[in-house]
Design a protein around this motif. Structure first.
Motif, PDB file in Angstrom:
ATOM      1  N   ASN A 208       0.830  -1.217   0.000  1.00 47.04           N
ATOM      2  CA  ASN A 208       0.000   0.000   0.000  1.00 47.04           C
ATOM      3  C   ASN A 208       0.860   1.262   0.000  1.00 47.04           C
ATOM      4  O   ASN A 208       0.568   2.245  -0.705  1.00 47.04           O
ATOM      5  CB  ASN A 208      -0.925   0.006   1.214  1.00 47.04           C
ATOM      6  CG  ASN A 208      -1.973  -1.094   1.131  1.00 47.04           C
ATOM      7  OD1 ASN A 208      -2.370  -1.502   0.029  1.00 47.04           O
ATOM      8  ND2 ASN A 208      -2.437  -1.574   2.282  1.00 47.04           N
ATOM      9  N   ILE A 209       1.916   1.209   0.804  1.00 44.18           N
ATOM     10  CA  ILE A 209       2.806   2.376   0.842  1.00 44.18           C
ATOM     11  C   ILE A 209       3.470   2.596  -0.509  1.00 44.18           C
ATOM     12  O   ILE A 209       3.579   3.746  -1.005  1.00 44.18           O
ATOM     13  CB  ILE A 209       3.851   2.195   1.959  1.00 44.18           C
ATOM     14  CG1 ILE A 209       3.182   2.264   3.329  1.00 44.18           C
ATOM     15  CG2 ILE A 209       4.941   3.260   1.855  1.00 44.18           C
ATOM     16  CD1 ILE A 209       4.091   1.891   4.470  1.00 44.18           C
ATOM     17  N   HIS A 210       3.908   1.506  -1.142  1.00 48.07           N
ATOM     18  CA  HIS A 210       4.538   1.635  -2.457  1.00 48.07           C
ATOM     19  C   HIS A 210       3.555   2.197  -3.479  1.00 48.07           C
ATOM     20  O   HIS A 210       3.917   3.056  -4.312  1.00 48.07           O
ATOM     21  CB  HIS A 210       5.064   0.278  -2.911  1.00 48.07           C
ATOM     22  CG  HIS A 210       6.237  -0.194  -2.106  1.00 48.07           C
ATOM     23  ND1 HIS A 210       6.704  -1.488  -2.158  1.00 48.07           N
ATOM     24  CD2 HIS A 210       7.078   0.469  -1.238  1.00 48.07           C
ATOM     25  CE1 HIS A 210       7.726  -1.621  -1.344  1.00 48.07           C
ATOM     26  NE2 HIS A 210       7.982  -0.430  -0.779  1.00 48.07           N
ATOM     27  N   TRP A 217       4.105  10.104  -6.762  1.00 52.11           N
ATOM     28  CA  TRP A 217       5.220  10.433  -7.661  1.00 52.11           C
ATOM     29  C   TRP A 217       4.728  10.691  -9.066  1.00 52.11           C
ATOM     30  O   TRP A 217       5.175  11.623  -9.732  1.00 52.11           O
ATOM     31  CB  TRP A 217       6.208   9.278  -7.630  1.00 52.11           C
ATOM     32  CG  TRP A 217       7.393   9.501  -8.524  1.00 52.11           C
ATOM     33  CD1 TRP A 217       8.453  10.311  -8.326  1.00 52.11           C
ATOM     34  CD2 TRP A 217       7.586   8.901  -9.789  1.00 52.11           C
ATOM     35  NE1 TRP A 217       9.320  10.272  -9.348  1.00 52.11           N
ATOM     36  CE2 TRP A 217       8.810   9.389 -10.293  1.00 52.11           C
ATOM     37  CE3 TRP A 217       6.858   7.995 -10.563  1.00 52.11           C
ATOM     38  CZ2 TRP A 217       9.305   9.003 -11.522  1.00 52.11           C
ATOM     39  CZ3 TRP A 217       7.378   7.630 -11.780  1.00 52.11           C
ATOM     40  CH2 TRP A 217       8.579   8.115 -12.243  1.00 52.11           C
ATOM     41  N   ILE A 218       3.764   9.863  -9.512  1.00 47.25           N
ATOM     42  CA  ILE A 218       3.226  10.063 -10.868  1.00 47.25           C
ATOM     43  C   ILE A 218       2.504  11.398 -10.972  1.00 47.25           C
ATOM     44  O   ILE A 218       2.661  12.162 -11.946  1.00 47.25           O
ATOM     45  CB  ILE A 218       2.303   8.902 -11.251  1.00 47.25           C
ATOM     46  CG1 ILE A 218       3.135   7.609 -11.400  1.00 47.25           C
ATOM     47  CG2 ILE A 218       1.532   9.193 -12.518  1.00 47.25           C
ATOM     48  CD1 ILE A 218       2.294   6.358 -11.566  1.00 47.25           C
ATOM     49  N   ASN A 221       4.940  14.239 -11.002  1.00 47.01           N
ATOM     50  CA  ASN A 221       5.612  14.356 -12.291  1.00 47.01           C
ATOM     51  C   ASN A 221       4.661  14.891 -13.364  1.00 47.01           C
ATOM     52  O   ASN A 221       5.069  15.679 -14.229  1.00 47.01           O
ATOM     53  CB  ASN A 221       6.180  12.997 -12.734  1.00 47.01           C
ATOM     54  CG  ASN A 221       7.359  12.576 -11.871  1.00 47.01           C
ATOM     55  OD1 ASN A 221       8.107  13.432 -11.392  1.00 47.01           O
ATOM     56  ND2 ASN A 221       7.557  11.262 -11.712  1.00 47.01           N
ATOM     57  N   VAL A 222       3.386  14.451 -13.307  1.00 47.43           N
ATOM     58  CA  VAL A 222       2.418  14.954 -14.295  1.00 47.43           C
ATOM     59  C   VAL A 222       2.176  16.444 -14.109  1.00 47.43           C
ATOM     60  O   VAL A 222       2.126  17.244 -15.065  1.00 47.43           O
ATOM     61  CB  VAL A 222       1.114  14.158 -14.206  1.00 47.43           C
ATOM     62  CG1 VAL A 222       0.011  14.819 -15.049  1.00 47.43           C
ATOM     63  CG2 VAL A 222       1.338  12.722 -14.670  1.00 47.43           C
ATOM     64  N   LEU A 223       2.008  16.817 -12.838  1.00 48.41           N
ATOM     65  CA  LEU A 223       1.770  18.238 -12.565  1.00 48.41           C
ATOM     66  C   LEU A 223       2.981  19.088 -12.951  1.00 48.41           C
ATOM     67  O   LEU A 223       2.839  20.224 -13.440  1.00 48.41           O
ATOM     68  CB  LEU A 223       1.443  18.432 -11.085  1.00 48.41           C
ATOM     69  CG  LEU A 223       0.089  17.853 -10.620  1.00 48.41           C
ATOM     70  CD1 LEU A 223      -0.068  17.987  -9.121  1.00 48.41           C
ATOM     71  CD2 LEU A 223      -1.069  18.532 -11.349  1.00 48.41           C
ATOM     72  N   LYS A 224       4.166  18.538 -12.713  1.00 46.28           N
ATOM     73  CA  LYS A 224       5.352  19.285 -13.089  1.00 46.28           C
ATOM     74  C   LYS A 224       5.491  19.413 -14.599  1.00 46.28           C
ATOM     75  O   LYS A 224       6.047  20.390 -15.111  1.00 46.28           O
ATOM     76  CB  LYS A 224       6.601  18.594 -12.525  1.00 46.28           C
ATOM     77  CG  LYS A 224       6.734  18.731 -11.017  1.00 46.28           C
ATOM     78  CD  LYS A 224       7.955  17.994 -10.523  1.00 46.28           C
ATOM     79  CE  LYS A 224       8.099  18.114  -9.006  1.00 46.28           C
ATOM     80  NZ  LYS A 224       9.285  17.396  -8.495  1.00 46.28           N
ATOM     81  N   SER A 225       5.018  18.405 -15.329  1.00 47.11           N
ATOM     82  CA  SER A 225       5.156  18.466 -16.793  1.00 47.11           C
ATOM     83  C   SER A 225       4.140  19.394 -17.455  1.00 47.11           C
ATOM     84  O   SER A 225       4.270  19.720 -18.638  1.00 47.11           O
ATOM     85  CB  SER A 225       5.008  17.041 -17.372  1.00 47.11           C
ATOM     86  OG  SER A 225       3.704  16.539 -17.098  1.00 47.11           O
ATOM     87  N   ILE A 226       3.094  19.814 -16.744  1.00 49.00           N
ATOM     88  CA  ILE A 226       2.080  20.720 -17.327  1.00 49.00           C
ATOM     89  C   ILE A 226       2.606  22.160 -17.243  1.00 49.00           C
ATOM     90  O   ILE A 226       2.842  22.676 -16.144  1.00 49.00           O
ATOM     91  CB  ILE A 226       0.746  20.576 -16.593  1.00 49.00           C
ATOM     92  CG1 ILE A 226       0.180  19.164 -16.783  1.00 49.00           C
ATOM     93  CG2 ILE A 226      -0.263  21.610 -17.092  1.00 49.00           C
ATOM     94  CD1 ILE A 226      -1.056  18.880 -15.958  1.00 49.00           C
ATOM     95  N   THR A 227       2.693  22.835 -18.455  1.00 46.83           N
ATOM     96  CA  THR A 227       3.122  24.241 -18.533  1.00 46.83           C
ATOM     97  C   THR A 227       1.895  25.132 -18.637  1.00 46.83           C
ATOM     98  O   THR A 227       0.780  24.644 -18.883  1.00 46.83           O
ATOM     99  CB  THR A 227       4.028  24.434 -19.764  1.00 46.83           C
ATOM    100  OG1 THR A 227       3.280  24.064 -20.923  1.00 46.83           O
ATOM    101  CG2 THR A 227       5.276  23.560 -19.659  1.00 46.83           C
TER     102      THR A 227
END
Length: 257
Positions: A208-210, A217-218, A221-227
């Motif tokens: 569950n933790i993983h 993490w996903i 990363n998705v939020l970081k990739s949105i400009t």
């Protein structure tokens, strides 16, 4: 001689069965020896009466021995002839002691006839007393031996009881060992079960933790990739899609009406 032959023929069957007819019981008689034969029960039987005699001192077998050969009068004639021979040849001398012996013999015979039964009864009573004392001692010994045998049997019975008690104790100890074994086996089972449950819960929690970390993490990363440009395009595209959906829903309402 003819008379003797007639008597022989007349009494010949009795000579052959002299054991039954005369009932002799001297040492040379088989019937007497049978009293000393070992019986089946292993106890010897004492002869109650002495052997049968004639003239006070001559055994019955002496007469029985002569009957088949000389007839009834043979033993008496043999005795008379033997006495005549001894006297005539002076082998047996009749001196003064001979007449004293005759006097003593007459007195002994008279005493035997007169007082023999009384003396015999008195002696029989004494013998019975002695026999009673012996039997009393023997009975006491038998009673003591029976008591010893009874005590020995009781001891054997108690020993068997002790054996049964020991067997019962062994069974009880075996049952206790079995119960202890089963208890320890259950303890091991429960311990292994707890360990397995712990590892299973640990594995689920780690999974569950993983998963949680993977989703975070996903998303990051998705939020970081949105400009901002992509964000404006997505907003414009969303508005257009909403407009199309609203127009499409309006046409359906006019058609149904």
């Amino acid at each position: 001689m003819n008379i003797q032959r007639l008597m022989l023929l007349k009494y010949k069957p009795r000579y052959l069965t002299h054991k039954v007819l005369f009932g002799t019981h001297t040492e040379t008689c088989p019937e007497y020896m049978k009293q000393f034969d070992k019986p089946k029960n292993g106890a010897l039987k004492r002869a109650e009466k002495s052997g049968k005699v004639r003239l006070g001192f001559i055994p019955e077998e002496f007469f029985v021995f002569f009957y088949p050969k000389t007839g009834i009068t043979g033993p008496y004639l043999f005795g008379i002839m033997a006495l005549n021979y001894l006297v005539s040849k002076e082998i047996y001398v009749m001196e003064h002691e001979y007449y004293i012996g005759l006097s003593v013999l007459v007195i002994a015979c008279y005493s035997t006839k007169k007082f023999g039964s009384l003396v015999a009864a008195s002696l029989d009573k004494e013998v019975e007393k002695v026999e009673a004392s012996y039997n009393l001692g023997r009975k006491e010994e038998e009673s003591n031996y029976e008591t010893v045998i009874k005590n020995a049997k009781t001891a054997q019975w108690r020993a068997n009881g002790q054996k049964m008690l020991i067997d019962a104790k062994k069974e009880n100890v075996a049952m206790q060992l079995e119960a202890c074994y089963r208890e320890r086996l259950m303890h091991v089972y429960n311990s292994v079960k707890r360990r397995l449950e712990y590892h299973a819960k640990l594995t689920r929690i780690e999974t569950n933790i993983h998963q949680k970390w993977m989703c975070a993490w996903i998303l990051d990363n998705v939020l970081k990739s949105i400009t901002p440009e992509i964000e404006n395009k997505i907003i414009v595209k969303a508005i257009e899609d909403l407009a199309k959906l609203s127009a499409h829903s309006g046409n359906k309402q006019i058609r149904f009406s």
